[in-house]
Scaffold this motif. Structure first.
Motif, mmCIF file in Angstrom:
data_model
loop_
_atom_site.group_PDB
_atom_site.id
_atom_site.type_symbol
_atom_site.label_atom_id
_atom_site.label_comp_id
_atom_site.label_asym_id
_atom_site.label_seq_id
_atom_site.Cartn_x
_atom_site.Cartn_y
_atom_site.Cartn_z
ATOM 1 N N ALA A 215 0.661 -1.280 -0.178
ATOM 2 C CA ALA A 215 -0.091 -0.084 -0.027
ATOM 3 C C ALA A 215 0.954 1.273 0.068
ATOM 4 C CB ALA A 215 -1.085 0.107 1.077
ATOM 5 N N MET A 216 1.904 1.148 0.834
ATOM 6 C CA MET A 216 2.709 2.135 0.902
ATOM 7 C C MET A 216 3.419 2.430 -0.435
ATOM 8 S SD MET A 216 4.753 1.376 4.307
ATOM 9 C CE MET A 216 6.051 2.624 4.537
ATOM 10 N N ALA A 218 2.258 1.700 -3.447
ATOM 11 C CA ALA A 218 1.214 1.937 -4.263
ATOM 12 C C ALA A 218 1.109 3.699 -4.103
ATOM 13 C CB ALA A 218 0.066 1.262 -4.179
ATOM 14 N N ARG A 219 1.220 4.173 -2.919
ATOM 15 C CA ARG A 219 0.853 5.695 -2.927
ATOM 16 C C ARG A 219 2.547 6.325 -3.141
ATOM 17 N NH1 ARG A 219 -0.412 4.551 2.086
ATOM 18 N NH2 ARG A 219 -2.481 3.353 2.514
ATOM 19 N N GLY A 220 3.312 5.481 -3.699
ATOM 20 C CA GLY A 220 4.449 6.532 -4.211
ATOM 21 C C GLY A 220 5.774 6.615 -3.183
ATOM 22 N N PHE A 221 5.540 5.699 -2.031
ATOM 23 C CA PHE A 221 6.852 5.600 -1.212
ATOM 24 C C PHE A 221 8.164 4.959 -1.981
ATOM 25 C CE2 PHE A 221 9.192 3.291 2.050
ATOM 26 C CZ PHE A 221 9.567 4.238 2.836
ATOM 27 N N THR A 222 9.114 5.800 -1.959
ATOM 28 C CA THR A 222 10.243 5.265 -2.605
ATOM 29 C C THR A 222 11.507 5.166 -1.643
ATOM 30 O OG1 THR A 222 10.869 7.631 -2.898
ATOM 31 C CG2 THR A 222 9.575 6.521 -4.690
#
Lengths: 259, 227
Positions: A215-216, A218-222
């Motif tokens: 989920a992280m 998918a929300r753009g955590f890099t």
């Protein structure tokens, strides 16, 4: 015993708008770290150095509007345990015997070592408590990152912190379920059930952890946390660091020269 | 086993700090710069699990405390070098945020529990993988040996550092630490075996080196994080 209930002890306390809370996390890390280093590196009976450290810590606590009760509540988790362990030192150090308790001899060398160790431990603990109470965990990580801690190290710390709450949540759910099934532990440490619970806990936490991570991602955590406001040192930050560190380091060096 | 500030001689603190920093540096390099969607949750959950396990603390005569270590479980899941990094991170968080273990003694604590414990357990597990057939019994057996040995080796290193620092005589602290940790190690072995057994039963792919599982340190085609 269960430390998982004590996660609130790692959160910010005192007045979040105080002059200490608003300082850059880097100067708090370095300033409070240097207080600990001065106390720890001092010779056992360097009481002026301990007094100086205690004065700086007291000043920081007052400026942050942290009550002695708050500091004690956090230090209490560690400090008594350590002092209890250190209380054996006067009995086991060899030297001039000053008193006897039953078959054990108290030595003068042991007592002075105990007093020094207790002072160093108290200063180190309170210094870490002040950092934890005035700086949020993500800010400590940002400070470590900006102070050139390897990125992977910071990333592992970030993930560990995130998943501590997952593990704590699973522990709570499993406890409730075990109680509902009528489980009553007869000993504090029943290795068998504890082991099985640990295995189940790991798998459940990992299962949730995987979904959370996806989920992280998918929300753009890099791998780094987005920063709304970049860290920037201001004059007050530099002043804080100088006020916390310079007199103590000078005192410490003076003691070195005099010794 | 967390040594607080004040118990170590500055020289010992500096020497152990240098040793720990170089070992963790090697561990970071061996892990690589990237964590992917398989390894990131595994590393994080293992770290959190070890963090929680180490909070069960009780004092030991002669100057320190005892608790479950988690080094063997971390080494079995992550391999020795990544386990060493994760243990170092956990100990750093404990020192800075919870005041558990000294900041100046952090190097010694990382050396004892992360490097000696994590790498020691990893070596035993690797030796077991080479010498024994890849069966459930062999993995759990070496896991138990690795868990007990990691605790004892860490306690030994801790005692030596306290003895060399002159805080307490080695002859006093060594038997006290090893005696208590022989028991803690047995508890650690039971918990490690139970946890490994559960992981092996449902997620054998999470166990490092198990029948060709890719380790955390191995190259992965799709690095997502931190690259």
């Amino acid at each position: 015993m269960s430390g998982l209930h004590d996660l609130s002890l790692a959160s910010v306390a005192g007045d979040p708008r105080s002059a200490v809370h608003r300082r850059d996390p880097r100067v708090k890390l370095l300033g409070l770290g240097s207080v600990t280093l001065v106390a720890v590196s001092a010779p056992v009976s360097a009481w002026p150095a301990y007094a100086g450290c205690a004065a700086v810590l007291t000043g920081v606590a007052i400026a942050a509007r942290l009550s002695p009760a708050t500091i004690w509540r956090r230090a209490r988790v560690i400090l008594p345990l350590v002092l209890f362990a250190a209380a054996f030192i006067p009995f086991v150090r060899e030297g001039r015997v000053v008193a006897s308790v039953g078959p054990f001899d108290l030595t003068a060398e042991g007592l002075s070592t105990f007093a020094g160790v207790a002072a160093k431990t108290a200063i180190g603990t309170v210094s870490a408590v002040l950092l934890g109470a005035t700086t949020s965990f993500p800010d400590v990580l940002r400070a470590l990152e900006r102070l050139r801690t390897p990125r992977l190290f910071v990333l592992v710390a970030m993930l560990t912190y995130r998943y501590v709450f997952v593990v704590a949540g699973e522990v709570r759910r499993m406890r409730t379920a075990m109680r509902a099934r009528g489980y009553r532990p007869r000993h504090l440490l029943q290795a068998g059930p504890v082991g099985h619970a640990a295995g189940a806990l790991f798998l459940r936490a990992h299962g949730r952890g995987e979904r959370i991570y996806l989920a992280m991602a998918a929300r753009g955590f890099t791998g780094t946390m987005p920063q709304a406001v970049p860290l920037r040192l201001c004059a007050a930050d530099v002043l804080f660091l100088l006020a916390a560190a310079v007199p103590l380091v000078a005192l410490r060096l003076t003691l070195e020269v005099m010794a | 086993m967390h040594i607080p500030d004040g118990f170590l001689d500055p020289g010992v603190a500096a020497a152990t700090g240098a040793l720990a920093a170089s070992a963790v540096g090697i561990g970071l390099r061996r892990t690589g710069t990237a964590l992917d969607e398989r390894t990131a949750p595994l590393v994080g959950v293992t770290g959190a699990f070890v963090f929680a396990a180490q909070m069960l603390n009780f004092p030991v005569a002669g100057g320190t405390s005892g608790h479950v270590l988690g080094a063997a479980l971390a080494a079995a899941l992550l391999g020795p070098w990544t386990a060493c990094v994760v243990l170092a991170v956990v100990l750093t968080l404990q020192a800075f945020v919870f005041a558990d273990g000294g900041v100046a003694a952090l190097g010694a604590n990382v050396l004892n529990m992360g490097v000696v414990g994590g790498l020691g357990a990893g070596l035993i597990l690797a030796a077991g993988r080479r010498a024994l057939p890849q069966t459930r019994g062999a993995l759990l057996g070496t896991g138990a040996v690795a868990a007990w040995s990691a605790v004892m080796l860490s306690a030994l290193a801790c005692s030596i550092e306290l003895g060399v620092s002159g805080t307490v005589p080695l002859a006093t602290v060594l038997p006290a630490m090893l005696g208590v940790h022989a028991l803690i190690g047995a508890g650690e072995a039971v918990i490690t075996v139970a946890a490994l057994g559960a992981v092996l039963a449902s997620r054998p792919d999470l166990i490092h080196g198990w029948r060709g599982t890719p380790g955390v340190a191995s190259a992965h085609p799709r690095p997502v994080l931190g690259g």
